[in-house]
Design a protein around this motif. Sequence first.
Motif, mmCIF file in Angstrom:
data_model
loop_
_atom_site.group_PDB
_atom_site.id
_atom_site.type_symbol
_atom_site.label_atom_id
_atom_site.label_comp_id
_atom_site.label_asym_id
_atom_site.label_seq_id
_atom_site.Cartn_x
_atom_site.Cartn_y
_atom_site.Cartn_z
ATOM 1 N N ILE A 3 0.760 -1.510 -0.425
ATOM 2 C CA ILE A 3 -0.227 -0.018 -0.495
ATOM 3 C C ILE A 3 1.020 1.607 0.050
ATOM 4 N N GLU A 4 1.811 0.895 0.681
ATOM 5 C CA GLU A 4 2.435 2.358 0.971
ATOM 6 C C GLU A 4 3.819 2.606 -0.038
ATOM 7 N N ARG A 5 3.970 1.779 -0.786
ATOM 8 C CA ARG A 5 5.224 1.667 -1.764
ATOM 9 C C ARG A 5 4.311 2.393 -3.762
ATOM 10 N N VAL A 6 2.885 1.509 -4.006
ATOM 11 C CA VAL A 6 1.621 1.744 -4.707
ATOM 12 C C VAL A 6 1.210 3.153 -4.776
ATOM 13 N N ALA A 7 0.622 3.093 -3.624
ATOM 14 C CA ALA A 7 -0.558 4.390 -3.252
ATOM 15 C C ALA A 7 0.387 5.599 -2.642
ATOM 16 N N TYR A 8 1.317 5.336 -1.692
ATOM 17 C CA TYR A 8 1.665 6.677 -1.053
ATOM 18 C C TYR A 8 2.670 7.517 -1.597
ATOM 19 N N LYS A 9 3.943 6.607 -1.920
ATOM 20 C CA LYS A 9 5.697 6.982 -1.877
ATOM 21 C C LYS A 9 5.556 8.086 -3.027
ATOM 22 N N ARG A 10 4.191 8.373 -3.818
ATOM 23 C CA ARG A 10 4.454 9.673 -4.954
ATOM 24 C C ARG A 10 3.843 10.891 -4.366
ATOM 25 N N LEU A 11 3.555 10.691 -3.396
ATOM 26 C CA LEU A 11 2.538 11.222 -2.971
ATOM 27 C C LEU A 11 2.965 11.914 -1.647
ATOM 28 N N ARG A 12 4.123 11.854 -0.917
ATOM 29 C CA ARG A 12 5.053 12.706 -0.325
ATOM 30 C C ARG A 12 5.308 13.842 -0.298
ATOM 31 N N SER A 13 5.827 14.070 -1.170
ATOM 32 C CA SER A 13 5.676 16.190 -1.532
ATOM 33 C C SER A 13 4.651 16.667 -2.159
ATOM 34 N N ALA A 14 3.042 15.980 -1.976
ATOM 35 C CA ALA A 14 2.144 16.417 -2.401
ATOM 36 C C ALA A 14 0.852 17.176 -1.686
ATOM 37 N N THR A 15 0.244 17.620 -1.512
ATOM 38 C CA THR A 15 -0.619 18.857 -0.542
ATOM 39 C C THR A 15 -1.034 17.286 0.777
ATOM 40 N N ARG A 16 -1.361 17.456 1.607
ATOM 41 C CA ARG A 16 -1.962 16.649 2.463
ATOM 42 C C ARG A 16 -2.750 16.239 2.098
ATOM 43 N N ILE A 17 -3.890 17.311 1.832
ATOM 44 C CA ILE A 17 -5.254 16.681 1.403
ATOM 45 C C ILE A 17 -5.572 15.672 0.145
ATOM 46 N N ALA A 18 -4.062 15.352 -0.651
ATOM 47 C CA ALA A 18 -4.318 14.450 -1.945
ATOM 48 C C ALA A 18 -4.498 13.156 -1.235
ATOM 49 N N ALA A 19 -2.825 13.587 -0.584
ATOM 50 C CA ALA A 19 -2.999 12.211 0.309
ATOM 51 C C ALA A 19 -3.852 10.949 0.995
ATOM 52 N N LEU A 20 -4.164 12.418 1.805
ATOM 53 C CA LEU A 20 -5.952 11.723 2.112
ATOM 54 C C LEU A 20 -7.129 11.152 1.828
#
Length: 291
Positions: free
Chosen positions: A78-95
């Motif tokens: 889940i972390e590698r597929v969904a969240y890794k690319r969003l670390r520098s994105a806005t918090r709302i995008a990750a949420l």
Amino acid sequence: MEWLQQLVNGISLGSIYALIALGYTMVYGIIKLINFAHGDVFMLGAFIGFYAIARWDLGFFPALIISMLLCAIIGVIIERVAYKRLRSATRIAALITAIGVSLLIEYTVIFFRGASPEAYPEVLPNKSISILGASISSQSILILAVTIVLMILLQFIVHKTKIGKAMRAVSHDADAARLMGINVNNTISATFAIGSALAGAAGVIFGVYYTRIDPLMGVLPGLKAFVAAVLGGIGSIPGAMVGGLVLGVVETVVSALGYSLWRDAAAFVILILILILKPSGIFGKNAREKV
């Protein structure tokens, strides 16, 4: 004596919330993400334990270990597929992504096995033990003991091992940790693995304790565990433990007083009060930010 019995029941329930809340608070402490898919990892852990016990004829502890291992792998994926690319994105995008992953897991399980609930097989002896005149289930004591062992193991990993030191360093300052030679990506993945393993263990314990599981079972316990993490101070591991135990005891007391229909609402009343009175939580600290 009835209150002692209710207290033990509340601590047993609270220990399940605490195990789930630890995953929330660990991930938030590292990358400041509220992983709302974490409750569904808890659900997957319950089903993995169910199939290990019902189909493979394994005992409680082998099923618990298999569930923890597979949930750790699922957490890393889940972390590698969904969240890794969003670390520098806005918090709302990750949420929003976390909510999307949560729905994806729930309805993928429903697609493959349907939405019907399953009855967990009896795998632990359920005898009544008399303590100070109160009749307490042996299951409650064993579940509480397993939870305490897992929490102690987590504290050992975080404070005494190399990966635990790396997790604390990344939590404090990821850029400085990277300059010191710490592999931040692997550390974040390890955090997801440990948190998801604890959620998997909570799923098996929940199934054994409540004997009924279904694909949407992770929604409400996941939200309550989030409340427990906020109550204790999100980002604080001891806070997640204490928050979960407090929440479990409060729910049990509300039910014992005859307000069982309000037990779910009690968790969210606590959330509102803690956000008004002490937003940083019991063990949280107010952090200064540059404007």
